[in-house]
Design a protein around this motif. Structure first.
Motif, PDB file in Angstrom:
ATOM      1  N   MET B   1      18.024 -60.159   5.026  1.00  0.00           N
ATOM      2  CA  MET B   1      18.264 -59.349   3.837  1.00  0.00           C
ATOM      3  C   MET B   1      17.004 -59.282   2.972  1.00  0.00           C
ATOM      4  N   ALA B   2      16.734 -58.095   2.455  1.00  0.00           N
ATOM      5  CA  ALA B   2      15.493 -57.927   1.688  1.00  0.00           C
ATOM      6  C   ALA B   2      15.674 -58.375   0.244  1.00  0.00           C
ATOM      7  N   GLN B   3      14.645 -59.050  -0.256  1.00  0.00           N
ATOM      8  CA  GLN B   3      14.591 -59.363  -1.686  1.00  0.00           C
ATOM      9  C   GLN B   3      13.933 -58.173  -2.371  1.00  0.00           C
ATOM     10  N   MET B   4      14.559 -57.676  -3.416  1.00  0.00           N
ATOM     11  CA  MET B   4      13.885 -56.631  -4.179  1.00  0.00           C
ATOM     12  C   MET B   4      14.271 -56.735  -5.638  1.00  0.00           C
ATOM     13  N   ASN B   5      13.470 -56.038  -6.459  1.00  0.00           N
ATOM     14  CA  ASN B   5      13.797 -56.054  -7.880  1.00  0.00           C
ATOM     15  C   ASN B   5      14.736 -54.887  -8.210  1.00  0.00           C
ATOM     16  N   LEU B   6      15.150 -54.862  -9.460  1.00  0.00           N
ATOM     17  CA  LEU B   6      16.167 -53.889  -9.872  1.00  0.00           C
ATOM     18  C   LEU B   6      15.722 -52.453  -9.619  1.00  0.00           C
ATOM     19  N   LEU B   7      14.492 -52.136  -9.997  1.00  0.00           N
ATOM     20  CA  LEU B   7      14.084 -50.735  -9.867  1.00  0.00           C
ATOM     21  C   LEU B   7      13.904 -50.322  -8.418  1.00  0.00           C
ATOM     22  N   GLU B   8      13.465 -51.262  -7.575  1.00  0.00           N
ATOM     23  CA  GLU B   8      13.351 -50.932  -6.150  1.00  0.00           C
ATOM     24  C   GLU B   8      14.727 -50.660  -5.543  1.00  0.00           C
ATOM     25  N   ALA B   9      15.712 -51.407  -5.999  1.00  0.00           N
ATOM     26  CA  ALA B   9      17.071 -51.215  -5.492  1.00  0.00           C
ATOM     27  C   ALA B   9      17.620 -49.844  -5.906  1.00  0.00           C
ATOM     28  N   ILE B  10      17.346 -49.448  -7.152  1.00  0.00           N
ATOM     29  CA  ILE B  10      17.796 -48.131  -7.627  1.00  0.00           C
ATOM     30  C   ILE B  10      17.103 -47.037  -6.811  1.00  0.00           C
ATOM     31  N   ARG B  11      15.808 -47.215  -6.623  1.00  0.00           N
ATOM     32  CA  ARG B  11      15.045 -46.227  -5.856  1.00  0.00           C
ATOM     33  C   ARG B  11      15.599 -46.110  -4.429  1.00  0.00           C
ATOM     34  N   GLN B  12      15.866 -47.254  -3.795  1.00  0.00           N
ATOM     35  CA  GLN B  12      16.368 -47.213  -2.424  1.00  0.00           C
ATOM     36  C   GLN B  12      17.726 -46.507  -2.358  1.00  0.00           C
ATOM     37  N   GLY B  13      18.566 -46.783  -3.353  1.00  0.00           N
ATOM     38  CA  GLY B  13      19.878 -46.117  -3.386  1.00  0.00           C
ATOM     39  C   GLY B  13      19.736 -44.606  -3.494  1.00  0.00           C
ATOM     40  N   MET B  14      18.842 -44.154  -4.368  1.00  0.00           N
ATOM     41  CA  MET B  14      18.637 -42.709  -4.527  1.00  0.00           C
ATOM     42  C   MET B  14      18.035 -42.109  -3.258  1.00  0.00           C
ATOM     43  N   ASP B  15      17.097 -42.825  -2.685  1.00  0.00           N
ATOM     44  CA  ASP B  15      16.427 -42.358  -1.472  1.00  0.00           C
ATOM     45  C   ASP B  15      17.450 -42.152  -0.345  1.00  0.00           C
ATOM     46  N   GLU B  16      18.321 -43.146  -0.175  1.00  0.00           N
ATOM     47  CA  GLU B  16      19.337 -43.027   0.887  1.00  0.00           C
ATOM     48  C   GLU B  16      20.266 -41.839   0.639  1.00  0.00           C
ATOM     49  N   GLU B  17      20.638 -41.646  -0.626  1.00  0.00           N
ATOM     50  CA  GLU B  17      21.537 -40.517  -0.928  1.00  0.00           C
ATOM     51  C   GLU B  17      20.823 -39.181  -0.731  1.00  0.00           C
ATOM     52  N   MET B  18      19.542 -39.137  -1.040  1.00  0.00           N
ATOM     53  CA  MET B  18      18.794 -37.889  -0.828  1.00  0.00           C
ATOM     54  C   MET B  18      18.657 -37.580   0.658  1.00  0.00           C
ATOM     55  N   GLU B  19      18.513 -38.629   1.462  1.00  0.00           N
ATOM     56  CA  GLU B  19      18.446 -38.422   2.915  1.00  0.00           C
ATOM     57  C   GLU B  19      19.785 -37.907   3.446  1.00  0.00           C
ATOM     58  N   HIS B  20      20.836 -38.462   2.871  1.00  0.00           N
ATOM     59  CA  HIS B  20      22.187 -38.207   3.348  1.00  0.00           C
ATOM     60  C   HIS B  20      22.723 -36.841   2.895  1.00  0.00           C
ATOM     61  N   ASP B  21      22.288 -36.374   1.729  1.00  0.00           N
ATOM     62  CA  ASP B  21      22.854 -35.142   1.169  1.00  0.00           C
ATOM     63  C   ASP B  21      21.729 -34.268   0.587  1.00  0.00           C
ATOM     64  N   PRO B  22      21.456 -33.134   1.233  1.00  0.00           N
ATOM     65  CA  PRO B  22      20.344 -32.280   0.764  1.00  0.00           C
ATOM     66  C   PRO B  22      20.586 -31.659  -0.604  1.00  0.00           C
ATOM     67  N   ARG B  23      21.794 -31.797  -1.143  1.00  0.00           N
ATOM     68  CA  ARG B  23      22.071 -31.242  -2.478  1.00  0.00           C
ATOM     69  C   ARG B  23      21.589 -32.171  -3.584  1.00  0.00           C
ATOM     70  N   VAL B  24      21.251 -33.415  -3.225  1.00  0.00           N
ATOM     71  CA  VAL B  24      20.816 -34.379  -4.247  1.00  0.00           C
ATOM     72  C   VAL B  24      19.357 -34.125  -4.594  1.00  0.00           C
TER      73      VAL B  24
END
Lengths: 356, 328
Positions: B1-24
């Motif tokens: 499991m990756a250690q990350m800080n709060l902002l990296e976690a937010i960024r990763q969440g947004m990144d995954e959603e953008m990959e998953h849904d082109p409307r984001v």
């Protein structure tokens, strides 16, 4: 690119010899006249039943029908996004809202189309016709229209929409009064439309008054359209009481938006022939002579005179239209009166949308 | 499991959603090549380009208003407000438009959008780079309000927020952006909106908090456990609206003592709502007066360090309040 009030298209006369409205058929012209007339009669009935104490509020479109009907006959109704304001009765009636729907909203009855009777009348909205729900703080809707136009451009750029697919929305059209252009909302929306050159049409129905405040206390320039250049938006002024001139400028702006050639501001110079609303008394701030002078420029009267001069309309036909309109309005009013009120507890939901 | 800080976690969440849904898509000030002033969107412009990571004009009203329009047109906007302090010009759009759209259209027009904003003090930001604004929005039916305190929750909740069909306010503790680190699993998971989390089990009292103060509350609870043998339960609310009243009450039933901690000022703050719920629905479990530890009722976090320190809560102040309540 953006130009200020282009003389080329001012008043819709793209060239002296060719106007888009020249190709309108007799049937379409008569239909446009009928729509303006029907809106007028529905509107007049609303005033009447307010005076009878049957409803608590009405806000009117009387005098402003021409630009609204012109807009309806140039966009792709039911598909393009319509983001109206509270005077757009003629526009929404063209777009699919019925006189009965409107009457139900006046009475606040069950199943009301725009808001389940949560909102005051004339706060239009109808999802089936892509008419966005609108509120009362003025100019808020203009930003939404910019956002919807942005969404169209976004879908095209990101290959989610074929730009030539006519089953998809290809523009967002919004309207507001000239007083509302004092709001920051309007300026910010115009800025977005300009920066991104969006398929966006902003119709300013300049009816000369924001409740009681005249235009010269609203802005230092004579025309709202003069401000468009500051945003990289083309601004056009049109005689808002000449439905054919309105048709010409709308046709120009719509085709431009469909081509992806950017936003247009249309300032339709018109006049609010009624008080601001049923709660207003316009005798406190304007002369009767001024109102009377504008009665002669009534857009309904002008179109009738034009069509009569062209031999396309007769007094007998107008009488027939009036009879038909009266019947529709009578039936709409009766249906609304017979309809039950929504139960009080229906106020509670829905507040949140459920995930699909 | 990756250690990350709060902002990296937010960024990763947004990144995954953008990959998953082109409307984001993401819009806001400096979110493009600059990657945001806190770098939350760093790298996303390079990955998704200018058509999906959109630098906005410097105007919060239209960042939100255009987002509302895009959401009405079935896109999934993420609107970044650079500092929560700058959200006020957009209040009309959030309160009158986004929050009320679904209700006022009889459940026909939806506004599926996320408004992200870094909030909170302790970073030398003075009155206008330190505000906590959650109470305004938590008072407004039609909105959802999320304030995560761990990277795990931040990623899981931002993903839920993006998928939610309603307007969601997502407040991020700017002090915690890099300070708070934690394990974040690779790949798909979400954290449901509207569920509080018992961050630490305890039997002596309950600390209710969220965001940076939940992080501090955990530190304070560990400290008093070691020094005083007091076992504080910590409830991290995570979502303020809709509030998980069930978890709030269950913990109170167990401990009978409540300390509510937030860095927003006291009067009419979110803690008042927690206190009211405990008083009305948890009265028979109550063993002590409900306590609120909040910022003073002054117009903002002052700039100069001693005044900022006076304003801000910290683990020591929270630990002291825990001891006082435990002793009651």
């Amino acid at each position: 690119m953006a130009k200020n009030t282009t003389d080329k298209v001012r008043n819709g006369r793209a060239t002296p010899t060719s106007r888009p409205s020249d190709s309108l058929t007799k049937d379409t012209l008569l239909e446009m006249y009928w729509k303006m007339l029907l809106s007028r009669r529905v509107d007049e009935r609303a005033w009447m039943i307010h005076r009878q104490g049957k409803i608590v509020f009405h806000i009117s479109a009387i005098g402003q029908e021409a630009i609204q009907v012109a807009a309806a006959y140039t966009i792709h109704l039911g598909v393009d996004y319509i983001v109206p304001y509270y005077r757009d009765l003629a526009l929404v009636l063209c777009a699919g809202v019925t006189p009965e729907d409107f009457m139900i909203s006046l009475y606040g009855k069950e199943g009301e189309l725009s808001s389940l009777a949560r909102q005051m009348p004339s706060h239009f909205g109808a999802k089936p016709f892509n008419i966005v729900s609108t509120s009362a703080p003025v100019a808020t809707q203009v930003v939404h229209a910019a956002g919807m136009a942005f969404a169209i451009k976004y879908r095209i750029q990101n290959e989610l929409q074929d730009p030539n697919d006519r089953t998809q929305p290809r523009l967002a059209v919004t309207s507001l009064g000239e007083g509302s252009t004092s709001q920051g909302e309007w300026h910010e929306a115009m800025n977005w439309a300009g920066v991104h050159q969006l398929p966006f049409i902003c119709i300013v129905q300049n009816n000369h008054y924001a409740i009681s405040v005249p235009v010269d206390k609203q802005m230092a320039v004579p025309n709202v359209a003069d401000r468009a250049a500051a945003y990289g938006v083309e601004g056009i002024i049109v005689d808002g009481n000449d439905v054919l001139a309105c048709y010409d400028v709308m046709h120009y702006a719509v085709q431009k938006a469909y081509r992806g050639d950017g936003p247009t501001l249309i300032e339709a110079k018109t006049y609010r022939m009624t008080p601001h609303s049923s709660d207003d008394d316009d005798r406190t701030y304007r002369e009767r002579s001024e109102v009377d002078a504008w009665r002669d420029k009534d857009p309904l009267l002008r179109l009738a005179n034009h069509l009569k001069a062209q031999g396309l309309l007769t007094d007998a036909v107008i009488e027939g239209y009036d009879k038909r309109a009266r019947k529709i309005v009578d039936e709409a009013q009766r249906a609304a009166e017979e309809r039950p009120y929504p139960p009080g507890e229906s106020a509670i939901a829905p507040v949140y949308a459920e995930a699909n | 499991m990756a250690q990350m800080n709060l902002l990296e976690a937010i960024r990763q969440g947004m990144d995954e959603e953008m990959e998953h849904d082109p409307r984001v898509f993401i819009t806001g000030e400096d979110v493009g090549p600059r990657g945001g002033v806190f770098r939350v969107t760093q790298g996303l412009f390079e990955k998704y380009g200018p058509t999906r990571i959109i630098d906005s004009p410097l105007a919060e009203l239209s960042i939100v208003g255009v987002g509302i329009g895009a959401a009405l047109a079935d896109l999934r906007p993420i609107c970044e407000i650079q500092f929560a302090d700058f959200i006020h010009p957009a209040m009309n759009q959030i309160m009158n438009e986004a929050a009320r759209m679904y209700y006022r259209s009889g459940g026909t027009w939806t506004v599926p959008m996320v408004i992200r904003a870094p909030y909170g003090g302790g970073v030398g930001g003075g009155l206008y780079h330190s505000q906590s604004v959650e109470a305004f929005f938590a008072h407004t039916p039609g909105l959802k309000v999320i304030i995560p305190s761990t990277p795990y929750d931040a990623k899981g909740l931002i993903k839920s927020a993006i998928r939610d069909p309603n307007p969601v306010l997502f407040f991020e503790t700017k002090k915690g952006y890099r300070l708070i680190k934690g394990d974040v699993p690779e790949g798909e998971y979400t954290v449901p909106i509207g569920e509080a989390r018992v961050a630490r089990e305890g039997s002596d009292l309950t600390v209710y908090s969220y965001g940076m103060m939940a992080h501090y509350a955990m530190q304070a609870a560990e400290r008093v456990s070691q020094t005083d043998g007091i076992e504080a339960e910590v409830v991290d609310l995570r979502t303020l609206l809709p509030l998980d009243t069930k978890t709030v009450l269950e913990s109170f039933k167990k401990t009978g003592k409540a300390l509510i901690v937030h860095e927003d000022n006291l009067t009419m703050g979110f803690g008042a709502e927690i206190a009211a719920i405990l008083a009305s629905d948890g009265f028979e479990y109550m063993d002590a007066p409900i306590q609120r530890l909040c910022a003073p009722d002054i117009p903002g976090v002052p700039f100069s360090h001693p005044m900022q320190d006076y304003f801000m809560l910290n683990p020591t102040k929270i630990a002291d309040a825990i001891r006082d309540l435990a002793a009651y």
